[in-house]
Design a protein around this motif. Structure first.
Motif, PDB file in Angstrom:
ATOM      1  N   SER A  71      74.475  27.036  72.279  1.00  0.00           N
ATOM      2  CA  SER A  71      75.583  27.325  73.186  1.00  0.00           C
ATOM      3  C   SER A  71      76.762  26.436  72.801  1.00  0.00           C
ATOM      4  N   LEU A  72      77.837  27.055  72.315  1.00  0.00           N
ATOM      5  CA  LEU A  72      78.987  26.279  71.842  1.00  0.00           C
ATOM      6  C   LEU A  72      79.730  25.591  72.972  1.00  0.00           C
ATOM      7  N   THR A  73      79.560  26.085  74.182  1.00  0.00           N
ATOM      8  CA  THR A  73      80.277  25.494  75.326  1.00  0.00           C
ATOM      9  C   THR A  73      79.350  24.672  76.207  1.00  0.00           C
ATOM     10  N   GLY A  74      78.096  24.492  75.787  1.00  0.00           N
ATOM     11  CA  GLY A  74      77.151  23.726  76.583  1.00  0.00           C
ATOM     12  C   GLY A  74      76.486  24.588  77.648  1.00  0.00           C
ATOM     13  N   GLY A  75      75.356  24.135  78.140  1.00  0.00           N
ATOM     14  CA  GLY A  75      74.635  24.880  79.162  1.00  0.00           C
ATOM     15  C   GLY A  75      73.531  25.736  78.565  1.00  0.00           C
ATOM     16  N   ARG A  76      72.588  26.090  79.391  1.00  0.00           N
ATOM     17  CA  ARG A  76      71.429  26.878  78.969  1.00  0.00           C
ATOM     18  C   ARG A  76      71.829  28.330  78.677  1.00  0.00           C
ATOM     19  N   ARG A  77      71.220  28.935  77.647  1.00  0.00           N
ATOM     20  CA  ARG A  77      71.549  30.306  77.271  1.00  0.00           C
ATOM     21  C   ARG A  77      70.550  31.303  77.870  1.00  0.00           C
ATOM     22  N   VAL A  78      70.992  32.566  77.941  1.00  0.00           N
ATOM     23  CA  VAL A  78      70.159  33.666  78.426  1.00  0.00           C
ATOM     24  C   VAL A  78      70.144  34.771  77.372  1.00  0.00           C
ATOM     25  N   ILE A  79      68.961  35.241  77.021  1.00  0.00           N
ATOM     26  CA  ILE A  79      68.819  36.440  76.187  1.00  0.00           C
ATOM     27  C   ILE A  79      68.173  37.505  77.068  1.00  0.00           C
ATOM     28  N   TRP A  80      68.873  38.583  77.261  1.00  0.00           N
ATOM     29  CA  TRP A  80      68.476  39.615  78.234  1.00  0.00           C
ATOM     30  C   TRP A  80      68.161  40.891  77.462  1.00  0.00           C
ATOM     31  N   LEU A  81      66.863  41.230  77.402  1.00  0.00           N
ATOM     32  CA  LEU A  81      66.422  42.418  76.674  1.00  0.00           C
ATOM     33  C   LEU A  81      66.159  43.566  77.647  1.00  0.00           C
ATOM     34  N   ARG A  82      66.627  44.753  77.293  1.00  0.00           N
ATOM     35  CA  ARG A  82      66.414  45.941  78.125  1.00  0.00           C
ATOM     36  C   ARG A  82      65.519  46.947  77.397  1.00  0.00           C
ATOM     37  N   GLU A  83      64.823  47.775  78.183  1.00  0.00           N
ATOM     38  CA  GLU A  83      63.928  48.816  77.642  1.00  0.00           C
ATOM     39  C   GLU A  83      62.890  48.202  76.700  1.00  0.00           C
ATOM     40  N   VAL A  84      62.185  47.216  77.200  1.00  0.00           N
ATOM     41  CA  VAL A  84      61.245  46.453  76.378  1.00  0.00           C
ATOM     42  C   VAL A  84      59.853  47.091  76.382  1.00  0.00           C
ATOM     43  N   GLY A  85      59.178  46.993  75.235  1.00  0.00           N
ATOM     44  CA  GLY A  85      57.791  47.419  75.089  1.00  0.00           C
ATOM     45  C   GLY A  85      57.018  46.409  74.264  1.00  0.00           C
ATOM     46  N   ASP A  86      55.818  46.769  73.875  1.00  0.00           N
ATOM     47  CA  ASP A  86      54.970  45.840  73.109  1.00  0.00           C
ATOM     48  C   ASP A  86      55.546  45.465  71.750  1.00  0.00           C
TER      49      ASP A  86
END
Length: 339
Positions: A71-86
């Motif tokens: 994170s270039l601006t600091g703070g924890r990041r979020v990766i949000w995946l949609r339509e997930v399967g195995d």
């Protein structure tokens, strides 16, 4: 690890040391709402490109790349995946094997109970697994009250009961109706029955409910018209029709069993929560006269089979739904004639 129902809100609003949250179940709207809550708990601004990465199905192969980004601006990041399967399991395991405080949120509607991803996440202490299924009864009442309270709006008990009976199986649709009601009432306002009836209308599944009540009462013309309007004109899904029918059948069976145990009809109906809307009590009573407890159990099983059939790829689901409604009408009419 599985997150129990009592801990869901606390977990979503404070993910803590969790590295991943898997949201699965039948309610796509609730999955999206809970994913949004968890993401905002980490980064209130979901439009921040340095801290939030939203990956659709075609971008799942970027999971490992994004999980190692800083994170270039600091703070924890979020990766949000949609339509997930195995298919993301291997990448997910690789991400968790690395040192990182990034939170991975996986929207996985329809993820099977035997899914390898789900099995892995339920055993891993760094993962939270949350089931998202359509709410009903008191749980739905509480959810609607909570949504309205967020807008500083109160609601009368009879108005809440009317709305709960008509709420569709999708959380997003319910929230949309609640936001419309909140706008109508204004901050500090209170909603009565007539207010809710004027605002909600057919959008929350009244046509489906009309079809369910009429079908179980043996009112063929009304049931056919309501089912066709819901499925063809309004665009409701046959799966939604099956669930509305199933909910109505379960309520009928609960009252029928109480009556078979010696309780009076009126008293048995008063125990239902939410109560039967007063304009539907006659139709509810006609259905009670037509169906035995055993017949209602069979109708419930047949309706569950309808939902499964409608979920099969390429199935003529609308035709199956209309035919099921007609069949229930026929059974109710025959039972009424015998009695």
């Amino acid at each position: 690890m599985k997150i129990d129902a009592r801990s869901v809100n606390a977990t979503l609003n404070a993910p803590g040391a969790l590295r991943a949250i898997v949201l699965h179940g039948d309610d796509a709207g609730l999955i999206r709402e809970r994913a949004t809550t968890a993401a905002r708990a980490i980064c209130p601004d979901l439009n921040d490109p340095f801290r939030v990465a939203i990956l659709g199905r075609e971008d799942h192969d970027r999971l490992e790349e994004e999980s190692t980004a800083l994170s270039l601006t600091g703070g924890r990041r979020v990766i949000w995946l949609r339509e997930v399967g195995d298919s993301v399991l291997a990448a997910m395991q690789h991400c968790l094997a690395q040192e990182s405080d990034t939170l991975v949120i996986l929207e996985a509607p329809g993820l099977a109970s035997r899914s390898k991803l789900r099995a892995f996440a339920e055993k891993d202490r760094h993962c939270g697994v949350i089931g998202c299924y359509p709410e009903e009864g008191r749980a739905l009442e509480g959810a609607i009250r909570h949504m309205l309270a967020g807008h500083k709006v109160d609601i009368d008990p009879d108005a809440l009961g009317w709305m709960v009976e008509r709420a569709g199986p999708d959380r997003a649709a319910t929230r949309s109706e609640v936001e419309k009601l909140a706008l109508f009432a204004g901050a500090g306002g209170r909603l009565g029955l007539e207010d809710v009836r004027a605002c909600v209308g057919d959008a929350a599944g009244v046509s489906l409910e009309d079809a369910a009540f009429a079908a179980m009462a043996g009112e063929r013309e009304t049931a056919d018209a309501a089912a066709e309007r819901a499925l063809v004109t309004d665009g409701s899904s046959p799966v939604a029709l099956a669930r509305v029918l199933l909910g109505h059948i379960h309520r009928l069976r609960r009252v029928r069993l109480a009556m078979d145990g010696g309780m009076g009809r009126a008293e048995a109906m008063r125990q239902l929560r939410p109560p039967v809307f007063f304009k539907r009590t006659d139709s509810f009573g006609q259905a009670l006269n037509a169906w035995s407890a055993a017949a209602l159990l069979q109708a419930a099983q047949d309706t569950q089979a309808l939902e499964l059939a409608c979920k099969q790829t390429g199935s003529p689901d609308i035709v199956l739904g209309l035919r099921h409604v007609a069949r229930l009408c026929g059974l109710a009419q025959k039972a009424r004639r015998r009695r």
